[in-house]
Design an enzyme around this catalytic site. Structure first.
Site, PDB file in Angstrom:
ATOM      1  N   ASP A  16       0.817  -1.219   0.000  1.00 50.10           N
ATOM      2  CA  ASP A  16       0.000   0.000   0.000  1.00 50.10           C
ATOM      3  C   ASP A  16       0.851   1.270   0.000  1.00 50.10           C
ATOM      4  O   ASP A  16       0.428   2.309   0.488  1.00 50.10           O
ATOM      5  CB  ASP A  16      -0.966   0.022   1.200  1.00 50.10           C
ATOM      6  CG  ASP A  16      -1.791  -1.239   1.301  1.00 50.10           C
ATOM      7  OD1 ASP A  16      -2.456  -1.582   0.308  1.00 50.10           O
ATOM      8  OD2 ASP A  16      -1.761  -1.902   2.361  1.00 50.10           O
TER       9      ASP A  16
ATOM     10  N   HIS B 157      -5.380  -2.196  -7.040  1.00 53.48           N
ATOM     11  CA  HIS B 157      -5.001  -0.878  -7.545  1.00 53.48           C
ATOM     12  C   HIS B 157      -6.286  -0.155  -7.909  1.00 53.48           C
ATOM     13  O   HIS B 157      -7.199  -0.740  -8.479  1.00 53.48           O
ATOM     14  CB  HIS B 157      -4.135  -0.973  -8.804  1.00 53.48           C
ATOM     15  CG  HIS B 157      -2.875  -1.745  -8.599  1.00 53.48           C
ATOM     16  ND1 HIS B 157      -1.819  -1.245  -7.884  1.00 53.48           N
ATOM     17  CD2 HIS B 157      -2.517  -2.992  -8.997  1.00 53.48           C
ATOM     18  CE1 HIS B 157      -0.851  -2.145  -7.858  1.00 53.48           C
ATOM     19  NE2 HIS B 157      -1.247  -3.206  -8.521  1.00 53.48           N
TER      20      HIS B 157
END
Length: 426
Positions: A13, A41
């Site tokens: 992340d 994503h």
């Protein structure tokens, strides 16, 4: 004749997608080398009002019509999810079916892997959380490691049905006969195989020919180093190689072809789920980072744990991956903090550890020694050059560079695609 690689350097992340967005404008091939749909994503599609989540398809090929996407041999693929993703993109005007290829050596993920994943959690009583976000990744890689898994090329083999039944029976023996329509799944995959057929290639031949022909290749590594099966905080890791080595094994290229490994570093630290997190802040600082940074999982929506930047972790990551340069992301999230801490040493009983420990019991005992740096107390979201950053902000970046011995080349100062500063590297 080289490959540029973008790798996460913490627990995932970090925001690799934005840098890959920028770099993709000048490449011919964008590739995934490992992992599966556990890596989420979010992209903003230039046509249509919706953000789309693209776990499988390399999003850079979607946003660059001149770019081809490649799903490598190290990826595990759930075909219904892949085609659902492609259909959603096509509905937004991004039809990339003819520009996306998949290795014939990639392993397949089936719906029974999801069931098995859940049964495993029940068996363990929820006491051991593995990082794979309930996306079936662990059981799929388990099938691969036990040499019982099925690969893409098996779909076109007359013995596919027989091998599939045998694979399912193996899991029945392990967990008991759970509810699953084996024959229905075989029929479904016969249909999916025909849709997939034009996309299937020999990844090794394809990528070597492309590189020798002067094609520019960009690879986003899966997840991040601290989730690596070998080098991460095992067992709180994913099931694949997330280091630079995973790029080589996942695509079938030698190390000498990797010309520029880039490490993506969030300006603070986050992680999802259980597992050790030495610099975690269970206080107002952690809450501030979580809320201002909008730290919620792309796939799960769960809150991420937040803490100060851990330079011990980053030093370890730099050693393994050999980063040429770094991209610091979400630096603007620190804008309003009066002071900023960074972890610089791990101490146990007053003695400094020489590196990042493999033993989680030892890791649980560490006291983190912090360096405290002054904040800059002003917004940097509208800053358009590195020279225009506040002095204390520049000092924060310089401290990181000096500690790690790796220069920072890109600095993320806001959520937009254009909110990325390029810093001259000498």
């Amino acid at each position: 004749m080289s490959v540029t690689v973008v790798l996460g350097s913490q627990w995932g992340d970090e925001g690799k997608g934005k840098l890959v967005d920028i770099l993709s404008a000048e490449v011919d091939i964008c590739a995934h080398c490992a992992g599966g749909s556990n890596a989420g994503h979010t992209i903003v599609v230039p046509v249509g009002p919706e953000d789309l989540r693209v776990p499988f398809a390399p999003q850079w090929c979607l946003l660059n019509p001149a770019c081809t996407g490649l799903i490598g041999s190290g990826v595990v693929v759930h075909l219904p999810s892949l085609f659902s993703e492609l259909d959603a993109l096509a509905a937004q005007g991004l039809d990339c079916t003819n520009r996306l290829f998949i290795s014939d050596r990639a392993h397949l993920v089936f719906d029974f892997h999801r069931i098995v994943d859940g049964l495993k959690e029940v068996e363990l009583g929820g006491s051991w959380y593995h990082w794979d976000n309930q996306k079936w990744i662990g059981p799929a890689y388990s099938s691969k490691a036990s040499r019982s898994g099925l690969r893409v090329h098996h779909l076109f083999d007359d013995t596919f049905a027989e091998k599939f039944r045998k694979l399912v029976e193996g899991w029945f023996k392990r967990y008991g006969k759970f509810e699953y329509d084996t024959e229905g799944e075989i029929l479904r995959y016969k249909v999916l195989a025909e849709r997939l057929r034009p996309c299937v290639i020999d990844c090794v031949v394809y990528i070597h020919h492309a590189i020798s022909s002067g094609k520019r290749v960009l690879v986003e590594g899966a997840n991040a180093l601290m989730l690596d099966l070998d080098f991460g905080t095992y067992p709180f890791v994913t099931s694949s190689s997330t280091s630079v080595g995973g790029v080589c094994t996942g695509l079938g290229i030698p190390p000498k072809m990797i010309g520029k490994p880039i490490g993506v570093v969030k300006a603070y630290t986050t992680r999802v789920g259980g597992g050790p997190f030495p610099t975690e802040q269970l206080n107002d600082v952690g809450t501030h980072l979580q809320e201002v940074g909008r730290e919620f999982g792309t796939n799960t929506g769960r809150r991420r744990r937040c803490g100060w930047l851990d330079l011990v972790v980053l030093k370890y990551s730099c050693m393994i991956n050999g980063f040429d340069t770094l991209n610091i992301t979400k630096l603007d999230i620190l804008d309003k903090l009066p002071e900023i801490k960074v972890g610089v040493k791990y101490l146990v009983d007053g003695k400094e550890l020489s590196g990042f420990p493999a033993d989680l019991d030892l890791l649980a005992k560490v006291d983190v020694e912090y360096a405290t740096l002054p904040g800059w107390n002003t917004s940097i979201v509208d800053v358009t050059s590195c020279d225009a950053l506040p002095e204390n902000c520049r000092k924060y970046i310089e401290y990181i560079e000096t500690f790690l011995g790796v220069p920072v080349e890109w600095i993320g100062v806001g959520p937009g695609r254009n909110s990325m500063l390029i810093k001259e590297v000498t």
